[in-house]
Design an enzyme around this catalytic site. Structure first.
Site, short mmCIF file in Angstrom:
data_model
loop_
_atom_site.label_atom_id
_atom_site.label_comp_id
_atom_site.label_asym_id
_atom_site.label_seq_id
_atom_site.Cartn_x
_atom_site.Cartn_y
_atom_site.Cartn_z
N ARG A 17 1.97 -12.55 -2.67
CA ARG A 17 3.40 -12.60 -2.24
C ARG A 17 3.95 -11.70 -1.01
NH1 ARG A 17 8.07 -10.25 -1.61
NH2 ARG A 17 7.69 -9.33 -3.61
N ASP A 18 4.40 -10.53 -1.69
CA ASP A 18 4.70 -9.64 -0.76
C ASP A 18 3.76 -9.02 0.42
OD1 ASP A 18 6.72 -7.84 0.19
OD2 ASP A 18 6.58 -6.36 -1.42
N HIS A 211 8.38 -0.33 -7.51
CA HIS A 211 7.83 -1.21 -6.36
C HIS A 211 7.81 -0.52 -5.08
CE1 HIS A 211 7.40 -5.33 -4.29
NE2 HIS A 211 7.95 -4.61 -3.23
N HIS A 213 6.74 1.04 -1.35
CA HIS A 213 6.00 0.66 -0.08
C HIS A 213 5.32 1.99 0.32
CE1 HIS A 213 6.91 -3.60 0.71
NE2 HIS A 213 7.72 -3.50 -0.22
N CYS A 244 8.28 -6.69 4.22
CA CYS A 244 9.52 -7.39 4.24
C CYS A 244 9.84 -8.29 5.63
CB CYS A 244 10.74 -7.06 3.07
SG CYS A 244 11.89 -8.24 3.20
N ASN A 253 2.76 -2.18 1.24
CA ASN A 253 3.02 -1.77 -0.09
C ASN A 253 1.88 -0.69 -0.52
OD1 ASN A 253 3.97 -4.74 0.05
ND2 ASN A 253 4.82 -4.11 -1.70
#
Ligand code: HMG
Ligand code: MG
Length: 305
Positions: A17-18, A211, A213, A244, A253
């Site tokens: 996803r990310d 979370h 990065h 993002c 990430n």
């Protein structure tokens, strides 16, 4: 001297996803599924498989419905897989899948929320309310992200009190966990300590995940501070994919292999088979046709040859 570390940590894999949301080239649905299966078989606790957002905003994940359907029948699907979902339109799509968990997202700064969700924070809560309600009715767990906690690409420094307020509100609405995002990878360890201390005054630490990065190489150092405070869920992205699209400069990430390498070597149980994880990272590189930033991946893949 390190404080006592937790015995066990949950790895929440966000690469499909990310990571993929930021890729210009569209990765074919069957290849996304191969990558997700490789990650699940490596033993990560969760895989965020896709995003049920507006496909015009995130074209790279426009095949969310097909990815979720294509994984049908995968062992442990309901416990293992989750997806981003910003509103009821997204949840209507999720209803056609076997997913039993979704994640909503909100920013600690007003400007990032406006760019990312097209709404102010005050306009966003009412969009989440029916999602939380419907999920409670259907037995679907909701995770929540708070983005740009360590810094905002539009506003710069963010007051931790803003992030605490958003996190506490999302938990009160029914989130089982809040993942604190360093969306643009600017955080440093002392800042992380200040943020966690501010959170701890209002929120039980077991409700928090991190979370990070790794844009400036500080993600692991920040995670170590979280570990020392007793945080036991960490998001990471295979091979260090990620970013993002609505946060300029939000590359990379924290690579899952880097995190798992460090934790395994320190005797913290992740449940992840590093060799299989490296194979998943190698697959991600093959699918994207380039060397990806994960450092443990490069070192371990080279050692295997
Ligand atoms: P909007 O334009 O304000 O939505 O977008 P709207 O409700 O006014 O609807 C406009 C159009 O979007 C309509 O279509 C809807 O049907 C469609 P039209 O009538 O114009 O043809 N639409 C949808 N279609 C499919 N699925 C949906 C959906 N919702 C609306 N769910 C919205 C609001 C939130 C949808 C939009 O802003 C959006 O999709 N944003 C997503 C942005 C995004 O995915 N960003 C990256 C993820 S966040 C992140 O990466 C940070 C994180 O990793 C943590 C960290 O690092 O800190 C989580
Ligand atoms: Mg992110």
């Amino acid at each position: 001297m390190l404080a006592r570390l937790p015995e066990r940590v949950r790895i929440y894999e966000v690469g499909p996803r990310d990571g993929l949301q930021n890729e210009k080239a569209f990765v074919r649905t069957e290849d996304k599924i191969r990558l997700i299966e490789a990650l699940a078989s490596a033993g990560v606790a969760k895989v965020e498989i896709t995003s049920f957002v507006n496909p015009r905003w995130i074209p790279a994940l426009a095949d969310a419905d097909r990815v979720a359907a294509g994984l049908s029948g995968y062992p442990g699907y309901a416990e293992r897989f989750t997806a981003l979902c910003p509103n009821m339109l997204g949840l209507d799509r999720v209803a056609h899948t076997e997913l039993r968990e979704v994640a909503v997202f909100m920013s600690a700064s007003e400007s990032h929320n406006l760019r990312n969700i097209n709404k102010s924070r005050d306009e966003t809560y009412p969009k989440f309310e029916p999602v939380f309600q419907a999920c409670a009715d259907r037995g679907i767990r909701v995770r929540a992200y708070v983005s740009v906690v360590w810094g905002c690409p539009y506003e710069g420094e963010v007051d931790p009190a803003e992030a605490v307020d958003v996190a506490a509100r999302l938990l009160a609405m029914g989130a089982y966990e809040v993942s604190l995002g360093d969306t643009i990878g600017v955080g440093t360890p002392l800042q992380t300590r200040r943020i966690i201390d501010a959170m701890a005054a209002k929120i039980p630490l077991e409700k928090l995940a991190m979370h990070m990065h790794d844009t400036r190489g500080t993600a692991l150092a920040n995670c170590l501070v979280g570990l020392e405070h007793g945080i036991t869920t960490f998001d990471a992205s295979v091979a260090g994919l990620g970013g993002c699209p609505y946060a300029p400069g939000a590359s990379g990430n924290l690579a899952t292999e880097d995190l798992v390498y460090m934790l395994n070597a320190m005797g913290v149980d992740t449940g992840v088979d590093l060799e299989k994880l490296v194979a998943a990272g190698a697959l991600a590189q093959e699918l994207l046709g380039r060397t990806l930033p994960g450092r443990a991946l490069q070192a371990l893949a080279a050692a295997n040859h």
